[in-house]
Design a protein around this motif. Structure first.
Motif, short mmCIF file in Angstrom:
data_model
loop_
_atom_site.label_atom_id
_atom_site.label_comp_id
_atom_site.label_asym_id
_atom_site.label_seq_id
_atom_site.Cartn_x
_atom_site.Cartn_y
_atom_site.Cartn_z
N ILE A 105 0.83 -1.20 0.00
CA ILE A 105 0.00 0.00 0.00
C ILE A 105 0.87 1.26 0.00
O ILE A 105 0.64 2.19 -0.77
N TRP A 147 1.61 7.91 2.57
CA TRP A 147 1.31 6.81 3.49
C TRP A 147 0.98 7.44 4.84
O TRP A 147 1.76 8.26 5.34
N ASP A 152 -4.27 4.98 6.90
CA ASP A 152 -3.71 3.64 6.73
C ASP A 152 -3.52 2.90 8.05
O ASP A 152 -2.94 1.81 8.08
N VAL A 188 -4.58 -0.88 8.13
CA VAL A 188 -3.75 -1.98 7.61
C VAL A 188 -2.73 -2.44 8.65
O VAL A 188 -2.25 -3.57 8.59
N THR A 198 -3.55 -6.22 -2.25
CA THR A 198 -4.46 -6.32 -1.12
C THR A 198 -5.87 -5.94 -1.56
O THR A 198 -6.06 -5.26 -2.56
N LYS A 228 -8.54 -0.58 0.63
CA LYS A 228 -7.19 -1.13 0.46
C LYS A 228 -7.07 -2.05 -0.75
O LYS A 228 -6.40 -3.07 -0.70
N TYR A 285 -5.21 -2.48 -3.65
CA TYR A 285 -3.97 -2.01 -4.25
C TYR A 285 -3.23 -3.18 -4.88
O TYR A 285 -3.18 -4.27 -4.31
#
Length: 164
Positions: free
Chosen positions: A26, A37, A43, A46, A72, A89, A91
């Motif tokens: 990601i 990020w 995020d 995750v 993911t 998510k 990606y």
């Protein structure tokens, strides 16, 4: 979800040993598109899959290519809408693109969500993720309003069981 294959790609349930690899996928894709990020923000989920997905009735999947995590896809129940989930998510690293895997992954997520009697799917994305925007729009996702994630500027929804 039982593990499934698409060509040489294995789609399976996330396990704790995937945490770092999924986060790196990601982070890498976000960076590729000039997006940040956010481990303490968008995020965080995750890094805490158990709290955000598994404990709340959602799922988090990883995609492997010859034992390397290259993608993911996930969803969890949300309050927005009726019997709704948000796909999150989704990606894929560049080496996993161009084979139809994104469309296959989206279809598998939708099938699993539908089998669990959810009625709506919501997705947030950013305009710079051109492939994602095209994927959602070509699979009957309808533009909506109410983006909740700061780095996103688009939100879509789809009613399950409704033929457009």
């Amino acid at each position: 979800m039982v593990s499934l294959y698409f060509r040489d790609f294995l789609i399976r349930q996330w396990k704790p040993s995937d945490r770092h690899y999924a986060a790196e996928v990601i982070r890498s894709v976000l960076s590729e598109y000039g997006l940040g990020w956010e481990p303490d923000g968008a995020d965080k989920d995750v890094l805490q899959v158990e709290n955000y997905y598994l404990d709340k009735g959602g799922e988090f999947w990883v995609i492997e290519y010859f034992s390397e995590v290259v993608g993911t896809g996930a969803y969890y129940p949300i309050e927005r809408g009726k019997d709704a989930v948000e796909i999150r998510k989704m990606y894929l690293l560049p080496k996993a693109r161009g084979f139809g895997l994104g469309k296959f992954l989206l279809q598998q997520l939708e099938a699993e969500i539908s089998s669990r009697d959810f009625k709506q799917i919501w997705i947030e994305t950013a305009s710079v993720l051109h492939e994602a925007v095209k994927l959602y729009e070509s699979n009957d996702y309808i533009p909506a309003t109410g983006v909740e994630t700061e780095r996103c500027d688009r939100v879509y929804f789809k009613e399950l069981g409704v033929i457009n």
